[in-house]
Design a protein around this motif. Structure first.
Motif, short mmCIF file in Angstrom:
data_model
loop_
_atom_site.label_atom_id
_atom_site.label_comp_id
_atom_site.label_asym_id
_atom_site.label_seq_id
_atom_site.Cartn_x
_atom_site.Cartn_y
_atom_site.Cartn_z
N GLU A 50 1.65 42.88 15.38
CA GLU A 50 0.65 43.94 15.60
C GLU A 50 0.93 44.46 16.84
O GLU A 50 0.12 45.65 17.09
CB GLU A 50 -0.68 43.58 15.25
N ASN A 51 0.94 43.76 17.95
CA ASN A 51 1.03 44.31 19.48
C ASN A 51 2.44 44.38 19.88
O ASN A 51 2.55 44.68 21.10
CB ASN A 51 0.15 43.19 20.19
N ASP A 52 3.52 44.22 18.92
CA ASP A 52 4.65 44.73 19.57
C ASP A 52 5.09 43.79 20.61
O ASP A 52 5.73 44.39 21.46
CB ASP A 52 4.99 46.17 19.67
N PRO A 105 9.40 34.59 22.66
CA PRO A 105 9.72 33.12 21.86
C PRO A 105 8.18 32.51 22.14
O PRO A 105 7.81 32.38 23.30
CB PRO A 105 10.64 32.17 22.37
N THR A 106 7.53 31.98 21.17
CA THR A 106 6.11 31.62 21.36
C THR A 106 6.16 30.39 20.48
O THR A 106 6.39 30.01 19.26
CB THR A 106 5.14 32.52 20.68
N ILE A 107 5.61 29.20 21.11
CA ILE A 107 5.14 27.69 20.59
C ILE A 107 3.64 27.96 20.28
O ILE A 107 2.87 28.11 21.35
CB ILE A 107 5.48 26.68 21.66
N ASN A 108 3.22 27.76 19.19
CA ASN A 108 1.87 27.77 18.90
C ASN A 108 1.30 26.37 19.40
O ASN A 108 2.00 25.17 19.13
CB ASN A 108 1.53 27.76 17.51
N ASP A 109 0.01 26.33 19.71
CA ASP A 109 -0.64 25.32 20.48
C ASP A 109 -2.08 25.25 20.01
O ASP A 109 -3.12 25.52 20.66
CB ASP A 109 -0.57 25.27 22.16
N PRO A 110 -2.29 25.11 18.72
CA PRO A 110 -3.52 25.54 18.10
C PRO A 110 -4.69 24.43 18.65
O PRO A 110 -5.96 24.71 18.77
CB PRO A 110 -3.42 25.21 16.56
N ALA A 159 0.89 29.92 23.02
CA ALA A 159 -0.45 30.52 22.31
C ALA A 159 -1.09 29.40 22.47
O ALA A 159 -1.36 28.50 21.33
CB ALA A 159 -0.07 31.08 20.99
N LEU A 160 -2.22 29.23 23.39
CA LEU A 160 -3.09 28.41 23.39
C LEU A 160 -4.46 28.79 22.35
O LEU A 160 -5.17 29.84 22.45
CB LEU A 160 -3.87 28.43 24.84
N SER A 162 -3.50 29.71 13.44
CA SER A 162 -2.43 29.26 12.91
C SER A 162 -1.06 29.88 13.21
O SER A 162 -1.37 30.79 13.83
CB SER A 162 -2.49 29.21 11.29
N ALA A 163 -0.01 29.59 12.97
CA ALA A 163 1.15 30.19 13.35
C ALA A 163 1.18 31.46 12.56
O ALA A 163 1.83 32.43 13.24
CB ALA A 163 2.31 29.34 12.87
N GLU A 164 0.66 31.62 11.47
CA GLU A 164 0.85 32.92 10.84
C GLU A 164 -0.10 33.97 11.34
O GLU A 164 0.16 34.85 11.62
CB GLU A 164 0.11 32.74 9.36
N THR A 165 -1.20 33.16 11.84
CA THR A 165 -2.24 34.36 12.78
C THR A 165 -1.64 34.80 13.92
O THR A 165 -1.67 35.76 14.47
CB THR A 165 -3.46 33.49 13.11
N VAL A 166 -0.97 33.63 14.89
CA VAL A 166 -0.23 34.05 16.02
C VAL A 166 1.04 35.05 15.91
O VAL A 166 1.21 36.18 16.49
CB VAL A 166 0.07 32.84 16.63
N SER A 167 1.49 34.82 14.75
CA SER A 167 3.02 35.64 14.31
C SER A 167 2.26 37.31 14.09
O SER A 167 2.89 38.11 14.36
CB SER A 167 3.47 35.26 13.22
N ASP A 168 1.13 37.24 13.35
CA ASP A 168 0.80 38.57 12.96
C ASP A 168 0.29 39.33 14.41
O ASP A 168 0.51 40.59 14.20
CB ASP A 168 -0.71 38.43 11.98
#
Length: 170
Positions: free
Chosen positions: A113-115, A119-124, A98-99, A103-109
């Motif tokens: 929300e989009n089902d 597996p996602t690595i956050n790349d803030p 996720a480019l 935050s990890a929380e934002t990406v997780s949400d």
């Protein structure tokens, strides 16, 4: 009747010429956008997913091809491509990045929300994406069992097209 056939044939040739030009233009833009992505050995990609799982591209690739998907919560095209990636994640090895999506929380949400279940690595900061030479989202890289880049595509694509690329990769 012959005049009508000639007009139709001329129109068809014009349409075919336009279609060829469009394909060439789209291909050229795609190659330009992908110019910094390595074409041989894939860069390292090791990190902890938002769900807490350790993801290691080289380790995963030793078991067969891995689809690496660079996307963003703010990317309109990603809204079209991400469901196909989620479907493929049930059948294939997939790592997503996720480019610059917060935050990890934002990406997780966003994933919840989009089902979207992959597996996602956050790349803030965009550091991982920059190391891979990714300039646009979505960008999809398929890495083979030797850890080499087998396929790269940017923009919209289909699940069928990705399945075919995965099947053509060892």
């Amino acid at each position: 009747m012959k005049g009508a056939f000639t007009r139709i044939a001329t129109a068809f040739r014009s349409l075919a010429g336009f279609a060829l030009l469009a394909v060439l233009a789209v291909s050229a833009v795609g190659l330009y956008q992908q110019r910094d992505i390595p074409r041989e050995q894939a860069p390292p990609l090791v990190g902890q997913s938002i769900g807490g799982q350790v993801l290691d591209l080289q380790q995963m690739a030793s078991d067969g091809p891995v689809l690496v998907y660079f996307w963003a919560t703010w990317c309109g095209y990603c809204r079209v491509v991400s469901p196909a990636i989620a479907d493929l994640a049930g059948e294939h090895r997939v790592i997503t990045v996720a480019l610059q999506s917060g935050s990890a929380e934002t990406v997780s949400d966003y994933l919840r929300e989009n089902d979207l279940q992959f597996p996602t690595i956050n790349d803030p900061s965009g550091a991982i994406s920059a190391a891979w030479g990714v300039r646009v989202t979505p960008t999809i890289v398929i890495v083979d069992s030797r850890g080499e880049v087998a396929w790269v595509t940017s923009g919209t694509t289909t699940k069928w097209g990705l399945q075919w690329r995965l099947a053509m990769t060892d």
